[in-house]
Design an enzyme around this catalytic site. Structure first.
Site: not given
Length: 419
Positions: A258-260, A263-264
């Site tokens: 999910h993060c990269l 999220d950004p």
């Protein structure tokens, strides 16, 4: 305290079990009935939470998974850890909204509600709070405590687990911050208070945007280095010897989780919507990282062309479906896109990954297999996408006729090419 953790995924489950281990009465609420059934049987799908820990919490009566919203009643603390995907480039906050509607029914004066799901700055106070207030008739800050604490789970990290990783905490007022910090101080070694949820929300996006941009930088350098006949990995190793001013990032087949990949873009969307400006760093990083699977597919095609063969009709074995080593998390994994590209090129594609146990949204033509000498020898090309420690690399080097190593895990040799 009676604690409700909404969402029992890679973020919610470690939190719920940790809260149960320190003595709270925890309800792990999730709408996925299959997941709830597995958890109730003491079965874990998260490497960071062993089956033994779940079973101990179940036996102690401190943890109970449930798909019934009624079990959320009577909570002292509720933490929301639901997914926040993107839909056509726009944040999809339906799960946060649904969670707020559910919790509002059971919200009591003096209770504490914390949002952990990654989102854009302003979500807690501008979206989450009004739903809780409208559904309960209570006011955030005056009647109940409300805060935001970004998740920092790093799946598979044996050093920095949930307890050891500092926890950023925030509240809509001083009393809320005190309540939120007091709760997490029981669960983790260190808490890091900030002045409001907006700063906490931005901190999470800053962490992930930093990684996203730097990974994109090294991925683009790797592509150029290949065409310039330069060993990018050797250059990275050399640069890493500098004791200051440099942080090591390495190329790979793409980014996942999910993060990269997601999220950004939340920050980019917020900047565009509120300021009418483009967040160019994020947009460029998105473009580079999201196209790495296509680059890997091109490299595979080049390998076949060099040997005067075609991808169409070939046998390709992919090693690793998870986006990160030593985890079973395949969310947004580049391996899924790579397999689709190769299948569409006419290849017969198999994949081995002992960590990924949950069902995946993959093409039905993709065949899951175990890593054996026979499967390795039968492949025209073996592609290492995820460098799990559980893979037998000596076995791979011995039996694979040719390997494209996207993680530089295998020893160099004439039958091994590095991304």
């Amino acid at each position: 305290m009676r604690v409700v953790v909404v969402g029992q995924g890679y973020v919610g489950l470690p939190l719920a079990i940790r809260a149960a281990e320190v003595g709270h009465e925890v309800i792990g609420y999730d709408v996925d009935s299959r997941r709830v059934k597995s958890l109730a049987a003491g079965e874990s799908f998260v490497e960071d939470v062993s089956c033994e820990r779940i079973r101990a919490a179940l036996d102690n009566g401190t943890y109970r998974p449930s798909e019934s919203a009624r079990d959320c009643g009577g909570f002292d603390v509720a933490v929301v850890t639901v997914p926040t995907p993107l839909h056509e480039g726009t944040p999809d906050l339906r799960y946060i909204k649904e969670s707020a509607v559910t919790l509002a029914r059971y919200l009591r004066p003096g209770a504490t509600v914390v949002l952990e799901s990654t989102t854009y700055p302003g979500t807690t106070q501008e979206l989450f709070a009004p739903i809780l207030e409208d559904g309960s008739g209570l006011t955030a800050g005056a009647d109940f405590h409300l805060g935001y604490s970004p998740e920092r789970i790093d799946p598979g990290n044996a050093v920095w687990g949930f307890k050891e990783t500092p926890k950023v905490v925030s509240g809509v007022d001083a009393a809320s911050l005190k309540a939120v910090q007091g709760f997490y101080a029981q669960l983790v070694d260190t808490t890091v208070p900030v002045s409001s949820p907006k700063e906490a929300e931005l901190a999470k996006l800053l962490e992930n945007t930093f990684r996203h941009v730097n990974i994109a930088l090294v991925n683009e350098i790797a592509m150029f280095a290949h065409h310039l006949d330069i060993d990018v990995w050797q250059a990275i190793d050399a640069a890493s010897t500098k004791p200051f001013g440099f942080m090591k990032f390495t190329p790979g087949p793409g980014v996942g989780g999910h993060c990269l990949p997601i999220d950004p873009s939340y920050l980019s969307w917020r900047v565009q919507r509120e300021l009418g400006q483009s967040f160019r760093f994020v947009e460029l990083a998105n473009d580079i990282n999201s196209h790495m699977p296509e680059y890997v597919a091109r490299r595979i095609n080049e390998l076949f062309n060099d040997r005067r063969r075609s991808v169409n009709g070939s046998h390709i074995l992919l090693l690793g479906l998870a986006y990160k080593k030593n985890t079973g998390d395949a969310r947004e994994s580049p391996a899924l896109r790579i397999s689709q590209l190769l299948l569409d090129m006419g290849a017969q594609v198999k994949a081995a990954d002992p960590h990924v146990v949950e069902s995946l949204p993959v093409d039905t033509r993709l065949v899951r297999v175990d890593l054996t000498p026979q499967e390795l020898a039968a492949a025209d090309v073996v592609v290492l996408l995820t460098d799990h420690d559980s893979f037998d690399y000596e076995l791979i080097a011995e039996h694979a006729p040719f390997v494209l190593d996207c993680r530089r895990r295998l020893p160099s040799g004439p039958t091994i090419e590095v991304l």
